[in-house]
Structures are given as structure tokens and as C-alpha cells.
Design a protein around this motif. Sequence first.
Motif, PDB file in Angstrom:
ATOM      1  N   ASP A  67      11.014  18.888   1.121  1.00  0.00           N
ATOM      2  CA  ASP A  67      11.389  18.759   2.863  1.00  0.00           C
ATOM      3  C   ASP A  67      10.886  17.818   3.995  1.00  0.00           C
ATOM      4  O   ASP A  67      11.158  16.984   4.008  1.00  0.00           O
ATOM      5  CB  ASP A  67      11.945  19.702   4.002  1.00  0.00           C
ATOM      6  N   GLU A  68       9.402  18.248   3.883  1.00  0.00           N
ATOM      7  CA  GLU A  68       8.152  17.204   4.225  1.00  0.00           C
ATOM      8  C   GLU A  68       8.275  16.083   3.549  1.00  0.00           C
ATOM      9  O   GLU A  68       8.353  15.440   4.831  1.00  0.00           O
ATOM     10  CB  GLU A  68       7.092  18.189   3.956  1.00  0.00           C
ATOM     11  N   LEU A  69       8.513  15.857   2.363  1.00  0.00           N
ATOM     12  CA  LEU A  69       8.186  14.525   2.288  1.00  0.00           C
ATOM     13  C   LEU A  69       9.100  13.979   1.771  1.00  0.00           C
ATOM     14  O   LEU A  69      10.533  12.713   1.879  1.00  0.00           O
ATOM     15  CB  LEU A  69       8.506  15.037   0.164  1.00  0.00           C
ATOM     16  N   MET A  70      11.057  14.821   2.225  1.00  0.00           N
ATOM     17  CA  MET A  70      12.227  14.145   2.991  1.00  0.00           C
ATOM     18  C   MET A  70      11.943  12.865   4.036  1.00  0.00           C
ATOM     19  O   MET A  70      12.493  12.555   4.845  1.00  0.00           O
ATOM     20  CB  MET A  70      13.618  15.574   2.357  1.00  0.00           C
ATOM     21  N   ALA A  71      10.994  14.516   5.110  1.00  0.00           N
ATOM     22  CA  ALA A  71      10.982  13.752   6.439  1.00  0.00           C
ATOM     23  C   ALA A  71      10.269  12.792   6.246  1.00  0.00           C
ATOM     24  O   ALA A  71      10.108  11.318   7.028  1.00  0.00           O
ATOM     25  CB  ALA A  71      10.605  14.952   7.221  1.00  0.00           C
ATOM     26  N   LEU A  72       9.236  12.700   5.494  1.00  0.00           N
ATOM     27  CA  LEU A  72       7.552  11.166   6.006  1.00  0.00           C
ATOM     28  C   LEU A  72       8.778  10.569   4.916  1.00  0.00           C
ATOM     29  O   LEU A  72       8.312   8.600   5.542  1.00  0.00           O
ATOM     30  CB  LEU A  72       6.716  11.461   4.946  1.00  0.00           C
ATOM     31  N   ARG A  73       9.089  10.318   3.757  1.00  0.00           N
ATOM     32  CA  ARG A  73       9.716   8.909   2.777  1.00  0.00           C
ATOM     33  C   ARG A  73       9.528   8.500   2.686  1.00  0.00           C
ATOM     34  O   ARG A  73       9.465   6.941   1.994  1.00  0.00           O
ATOM     35  CB  ARG A  73      11.204   8.285   3.861  1.00  0.00           C
ATOM     36  N   GLN A  74       7.941   8.677   2.285  1.00  0.00           N
ATOM     37  CA  GLN A  74       6.969   7.656   1.497  1.00  0.00           C
ATOM     38  C   GLN A  74       5.498   8.089   0.917  1.00  0.00           C
ATOM     39  O   GLN A  74       5.700   9.428   1.428  1.00  0.00           O
ATOM     40  CB  GLN A  74       6.746   6.163   2.520  1.00  0.00           C
ATOM     41  N   THR A  75       4.820   7.660   0.507  1.00  0.00           N
ATOM     42  CA  THR A  75       3.703   8.036  -0.204  1.00  0.00           C
ATOM     43  C   THR A  75       2.893   7.246  -0.527  1.00  0.00           C
ATOM     44  O   THR A  75       3.669   5.810  -0.768  1.00  0.00           O
ATOM     45  CB  THR A  75       3.921   8.711  -2.327  1.00  0.00           C
ATOM     46  N   PRO A  76       1.776   6.833  -0.312  1.00  0.00           N
ATOM     47  CA  PRO A  76       0.931   6.260  -1.080  1.00  0.00           C
ATOM     48  C   PRO A  76       1.203   5.489  -2.415  1.00  0.00           C
ATOM     49  O   PRO A  76       1.955   6.057  -3.812  1.00  0.00           O
ATOM     50  CB  PRO A  76      -0.479   6.580  -1.116  1.00  0.00           C
ATOM     51  N   LEU A  77       0.246   4.190  -3.375  1.00  0.00           N
ATOM     52  CA  LEU A  77       0.684   3.782  -4.761  1.00  0.00           C
ATOM     53  C   LEU A  77       0.096   4.911  -5.773  1.00  0.00           C
ATOM     54  O   LEU A  77       0.722   4.476  -6.334  1.00  0.00           O
ATOM     55  CB  LEU A  77      -0.065   2.699  -4.804  1.00  0.00           C
ATOM     56  N   SER A  78      -0.572   5.391  -5.214  1.00  0.00           N
ATOM     57  CA  SER A  78      -1.481   6.533  -5.776  1.00  0.00           C
ATOM     58  C   SER A  78      -0.371   7.780  -6.842  1.00  0.00           C
ATOM     59  O   SER A  78      -0.622   7.829  -7.582  1.00  0.00           O
ATOM     60  CB  SER A  78      -2.838   7.542  -5.765  1.00  0.00           C
ATOM     61  N   HIS A  79       1.236   7.991  -6.014  1.00  0.00           N
ATOM     62  CA  HIS A  79       1.565   8.271  -5.954  1.00  0.00           C
ATOM     63  C   HIS A  79       2.970   7.634  -6.597  1.00  0.00           C
ATOM     64  O   HIS A  79       4.051   8.369  -6.788  1.00  0.00           O
ATOM     65  CB  HIS A  79       2.356   9.151  -5.438  1.00  0.00           C
ATOM     66  N   SER A  80       2.564   6.768  -6.830  1.00  0.00           N
ATOM     67  CA  SER A  80       4.105   5.458  -7.141  1.00  0.00           C
ATOM     68  C   SER A  80       4.311   5.614  -9.117  1.00  0.00           C
ATOM     69  O   SER A  80       3.729   4.973  -9.356  1.00  0.00           O
ATOM     70  CB  SER A  80       4.264   4.760  -6.762  1.00  0.00           C
ATOM     71  N   PHE A  81       5.369   5.865  -9.610  1.00  0.00           N
ATOM     72  CA  PHE A  81       5.355   4.837 -10.811  1.00  0.00           C
ATOM     73  C   PHE A  81       6.714   3.724 -10.154  1.00  0.00           C
ATOM     74  O   PHE A  81       6.495   2.674 -11.668  1.00  0.00           O
ATOM     75  CB  PHE A  81       6.591   5.626 -11.514  1.00  0.00           C
ATOM     76  N   CYS A  82       6.906   3.306  -9.762  1.00  0.00           N
ATOM     77  CA  CYS A  82       8.222   2.310  -9.193  1.00  0.00           C
ATOM     78  C   CYS A  82       7.761   1.250  -9.147  1.00  0.00           C
ATOM     79  O   CYS A  82       7.788   0.263  -9.263  1.00  0.00           O
ATOM     80  CB  CYS A  82       8.763   2.131  -7.616  1.00  0.00           C
ATOM     81  N   GLN A  83       6.178   1.381  -8.573  1.00  0.00           N
ATOM     82  CA  GLN A  83       5.013  -0.185  -8.833  1.00  0.00           C
ATOM     83  C   GLN A  83       5.253  -0.377  -9.680  1.00  0.00           C
ATOM     84  O   GLN A  83       4.843  -2.272 -10.001  1.00  0.00           O
ATOM     85  CB  GLN A  83       3.632   0.619  -8.068  1.00  0.00           C
ATOM     86  N   TYR A  84       5.511  -0.008 -10.733  1.00  0.00           N
ATOM     87  CA  TYR A  84       4.961  -0.469 -12.397  1.00  0.00           C
ATOM     88  C   TYR A  84       6.222  -0.935 -12.698  1.00  0.00           C
ATOM     89  O   TYR A  84       6.690  -2.240 -13.370  1.00  0.00           O
ATOM     90  CB  TYR A  84       5.125   0.917 -13.168  1.00  0.00           C
ATOM     91  N   VAL A  85       7.621  -0.792 -12.451  1.00  0.00           N
ATOM     92  CA  VAL A  85       8.770  -1.397 -12.273  1.00  0.00           C
ATOM     93  C   VAL A  85       8.451  -2.988 -11.257  1.00  0.00           C
ATOM     94  O   VAL A  85       9.193  -4.120 -12.005  1.00  0.00           O
ATOM     95  CB  VAL A  85      10.251  -0.659 -11.830  1.00  0.00           C
ATOM     96  N   VAL A  86       8.922  -3.057 -10.410  1.00  0.00           N
ATOM     97  CA  VAL A  86       7.886  -4.296 -10.033  1.00  0.00           C
ATOM     98  C   VAL A  86       7.632  -5.032 -10.403  1.00  0.00           C
ATOM     99  O   VAL A  86       7.195  -6.041 -10.870  1.00  0.00           O
ATOM    100  CB  VAL A  86       7.585  -3.538  -7.962  1.00  0.00           C
ATOM    101  N   HIS A 117       0.917  -1.119  -0.039  1.00  0.00           N
ATOM    102  CA  HIS A 117      -0.018  -0.161   0.294  1.00  0.00           C
ATOM    103  C   HIS A 117       0.598   1.315   0.170  1.00  0.00           C
ATOM    104  O   HIS A 117       0.475   2.451   0.435  1.00  0.00           O
ATOM    105  CB  HIS A 117      -0.766  -0.350   1.179  1.00  0.00           C
ATOM    106  N   ARG A 118       1.960   1.265  -0.102  1.00  0.00           N
ATOM    107  CA  ARG A 118       3.367   2.356  -0.336  1.00  0.00           C
ATOM    108  C   ARG A 118       4.452   1.666  -1.079  1.00  0.00           C
ATOM    109  O   ARG A 118       4.759   0.730  -0.907  1.00  0.00           O
ATOM    110  CB  ARG A 118       3.495   3.279   1.449  1.00  0.00           C
ATOM    111  N   GLN A 119       5.207   2.981  -1.359  1.00  0.00           N
ATOM    112  CA  GLN A 119       6.211   2.675  -1.605  1.00  0.00           C
ATOM    113  C   GLN A 119       7.261   4.089  -0.643  1.00  0.00           C
ATOM    114  O   GLN A 119       6.993   4.944  -0.307  1.00  0.00           O
ATOM    115  CB  GLN A 119       7.375   2.951  -3.042  1.00  0.00           C
ATOM    116  N   LEU A 120       8.547   3.510  -0.211  1.00  0.00           N
ATOM    117  CA  LEU A 120       8.821   3.573   0.582  1.00  0.00           C
ATOM    118  C   LEU A 120      10.312   4.127   0.719  1.00  0.00           C
ATOM    119  O   LEU A 120      11.175   3.073  -0.440  1.00  0.00           O
ATOM    120  CB  LEU A 120       9.428   2.548   2.005  1.00  0.00           C
ATOM    121  N   PHE A 121      11.316   5.896   0.734  1.00  0.00           N
ATOM    122  CA  PHE A 121      12.046   5.676  -0.660  1.00  0.00           C
ATOM    123  C   PHE A 121      13.109   5.262   1.066  1.00  0.00           C
ATOM    124  O   PHE A 121      13.306   6.585   1.836  1.00  0.00           O
ATOM    125  CB  PHE A 121      12.202   7.123  -0.091  1.00  0.00           C
TER     126      PHE A 121
END
Length: 596
Positions: free
Chosen positions: A61-80, A49-53
Motif C-alpha cells: 500500500d505505501e509504495l502503491m501510494a508513492l508510485r516511484q522509487t529511486p534508481l537505486s531500487h530499479s531493474f527497469c533502468q537497465y532495460v532503458v 533520478h527515479r523510476q515512476l510507476f
Amino acid sequence: MTSTHAVPAEDADPDADEIGVDESFDRYARMVRRAIGVPVALVSLVEAHRQLFIGAQGLEDELMALRQTPLSHSFCQYVVADEAPLVTADARVEQRLRDNLAIPDLGVVAYAGYPIRDQQDRVIGSLCAIDDTAREWTPEELSALEDIAAACTTEIVQRQQKRHAARTAARARDLNERSALLLALAESLSATRTVVDVAAAVDGVAREHLGALVAGIWIAEDDTVRRTADLPTHVQHAPGLLSYVRHLGEQWHSARLNDVLPADLSNPLGLALAEGRIVWFPDRHRQNAVYGGLNLERQVGEARAFVPLTHRGRAFGGMAVIWPESRDLGHDVLDTLQALGRYAAQALGRALLLQEQSDALMVLQGALQPRLPETDEMLMAARYRPAAARDQIGGDWYDAVLMPSGDTALMIGDIVGHDLQAAATMGQVRATLRTLAWSQDEAPSALVGKLDQALTDLQVEAMATLVYLRIETWDRTGDRVLRWTNAGHPPPLVVCPEGTVRFLAEDAPDVMLGVAPDAERGDHRLSVPPGATLLLYTDGLVERRGESLVDGLDRLADVAATHGRRPIGEFVDGVLTDLLGLEQADDVAVLAVRFV
């Protein structure tokens, strides 16, 4: 909480949290930015349900602290999903990508991602370069990205292999420790004979091998579950019980306060028994929140486990194990406790069976021990003590019969053997001799001869030593007359009023019973004055491994002289105490008479 991977299922080993975010993976992202010149580079692991950086450079900065997004914001899921690189110059024109929220929310326009794999060669994420404007990726840039992804994969695999090796070593250590615990428990329990022995063995093993503060056993009795401190009185006479109870009282006072518990759901031991499972709490406060009805004064320790003790469908009770610190009990500890409970239940069942047998033998012993006659002219005392390593009864016996003539017959004997069969044979011999003594007014030698012949005719297979002695009426001097015959038995002794000791051994004893029924037997006579004490005994009182019988008789003479002036019961107890250790090797019967 352990996460689940999207692909290839939840068995991925390890997951993104286990690999972890650290500077090493940020370094791969920096290498991508320098090699390709992109504003953002990521090492991304894809889960359900997520991708973890785990590695990132160039994020806000905000996303760097969070280090993750849901798959709705993921291109990497297609590589997998494709297990292949994903490269686009402009995601906004790609049918598969144009609706992904990473474009409007994160500014992802150009994307190039290469698979990163785990030690099972499964694609678990992507090393990607991201640009916020449309961009054509050159072959050199993609080649560099592929090489860096391969290096990143190598590090992930190495980390997994190290962790796997560490876990394997830890499991091996746990197995060794568990094996050592179970071996120690098996060795400790193999020698147990009483419930208290079992409880002491469990406590010792739990302390040494589980780091427990204390462990104890409650045993099931009817509708209650009781601790060893509350056993029936006859069990409390078992070796070590009193000291063990004192030991519990010093360190585990709350166990005494809760020594009687209902076998129901009102307490954790009752719950463990009712549901047949281990009930445990990481600390005392978790337990107290559930079982506030218990006496919570003077509690000890923190973490606690309650283990049912069941074997072959029978519930014997429960075991409580307390640790000094708060802790979670993992599968290995719970498995070990389960095995500990099974071993303890088996030993407890054996101990209870032995106790039942011992109780039955004590009843039999009481039935076989005669009631001594009471007269104005004589005081009598007798004792029977079984060997420490055997049951409560054996082949040693004594008897006293007041005959119709007014004489008193004394008998003491020892059947060859030390088991229940010897006790049964002893009962037949004793009953036969008692009947002959009461009904036949004959010399001791003649009476024992009849006994020997009767045992042969009745097919009673018995070999035994025996002293048969008659205390006859007063002679003209005022002394009592003793007449006896000895069939291979240690000689009785007389302690004279002035303290001298004399053994009744004028000649070598006659042959023992069961050897030659027609053997000649002799009679012997002695007058004893008032105040003298007569002592009959079996060989366990004087015989010791590695020394002659003469040494044992000399020791008996000294002890008898020392206690000769004490009341008859104290005289017998004093002799036994001085001559027998705590671990006596043989059964002993004694019969004493004081002439007044």
C-alpha cells in the motif's frame, strides 16, 4: 517542475509526469498478472533520478501510494540503458543485479522486463513482471509480456500524438491571435499622430486582444518617466487627450497617484527601462512586496507587466499592462508584449517627432503672425486656424500696417499649396508687401502690381490670391473710406450697424498673383459708417466640396449678421465656430475691423 529523462536525454517528449498515472496503465499491469501469474506487474518510466510507476498491480500500500522509487531500487533502468529486454530467474545471482536495493527492500527476485517506447521510438521505460521467488520464465510468458509491452507502447504513442496535435493547434491559435493583435496594433498605430493617440491605441489593443483591464504609457522626460496625463500643456491640446485622461481617472486612479516616476530601480517601470526587459508579476501582492514605496491606494487588477519602450537605442518610456485576474505570463504572452512594446515605441518616436515639428511650426506661425496696430478709431481681431489634417502653418496669412500717412493697410492672402514651402513663400510675399505698403503711398492696384513685378524679378515662385485694402481718413460725412483691389480672392464683407451685410465685390476679381505681372488691376471704393464691421477671410472659411461658392458666401453672410453686434473678438470666434467643423478641410485666416 518538469523532470529530465535519463535516456535519451532531457528532450524526451513528453516526460513521465506528462504521460501520467491512470487506470489505463494499471490495466496493462493487471493483464500481465493474469497472463503470467506473478504477484507484481509494473509499467515503469525511467527518469534521471527515479523510476515512476504509471501502471502498477501488487505493490504494498505505501509504495502503491508513492508510485516511484529511486534508481537505486530499479531493474527497469537497465532495460532503458540497454534498449533491450532484461530477464532473470534470480537476480541475487546476477553480478549486475545482486547489489540492487530492490532485492532486499522490495523483494524483487525474478524479473522480466520488456521495453516500452515513445513516438520517437526511444526506450523510455519497461513493462515488467516481478516475483519474490526464483522463477524460470517460459517462452509463452515472455511472448505474452512482449505483446502487452507493444500494446502499452501503442497507447503511449497515441497519447503523445494527441497531445502533440493539441499543442500544435494551440500554438497555431496563439500565433493567429498574436498575428491578429499585431495587425490590429499596426493598423491602430498607423494613423496616430500624438502621444495620446499612441496610448489610446495601445490601451484598446491590450484590452481587446490580451484581455487586459487597462494599459497605459509613461513617457520619458529628462530624469523622469511620465504618463500621458502629465504631458506638457501644448500636448494636452491634442485631440482626445482630455477625454482619455478622464477615462484613465475613472478606472485606473492609482496611475494618477503614481503619474510621475523616477527612471530608476525604485519602481517596476524604471527597472524595465534600466534593464531593457519586461518586468512582470502574477498579482499585485508580489509587486507590492517589492515596491512598497509606490502609492498603493486604489490599485486595480492583479497580474501586471511593465514593458520598456525603446527604439533604435532611444528610450521613449514604458508601458504598463494590467489584467483583472492573477495569472502567469507565458512565453507567448511575453513575446507578444515585447512586439507590442517595439511597435508602440516606434509610433511613440514618430509622435514625439511630429510634436517637435509641430512645436517648431507653432513658433514659426507666431513669428509670422503680425501684431495688429491699436488705434482709437478701430478695433481689430484676427485668427489663423490650420486644417485638421495638416501642420500648424500653411500659406494663408493676414497683415495690418499703420502707414506714415495715418491710413491703415489691411492684407489677406492665400499662397497656393498647404505645406512648409507654402508657408516660406507666404513669408516672402507678406514681407515684400508690408515693406511696399509702408514705403509707397500709392493706390492699392498700383501697389499690388509692384508686388507682382517684384516677385517675378526676385524669382519668388509664388501663385497667390490677395486682397489689399486701405482704410483712409474720414470723409466729409463722417464715414471711413475703404479702397481696395482684389487679386482673385473671395470678397471681403461689411456688416453695417443696422445688421445688413454687403460684400465688397463690385466687379469680377482681377487675376491672381504670379500669373501675369503686367496685368491691369482695378481699384474700388466704399464709405462705411461708424459701428460697421469689416471682415477679410481666406477661402477655407466658405468653400466646401460639392457646393458652389455662392452657397458658402450666403452662409457666411447669415452667420456674420447673426454675430455682427458682438464684441470684435467674439464676432470672429462666433463666425469661425459656426462655419468650421472639428475636421476643417482647409487652412483659414480671418481679419476683422470694427469702426468706432
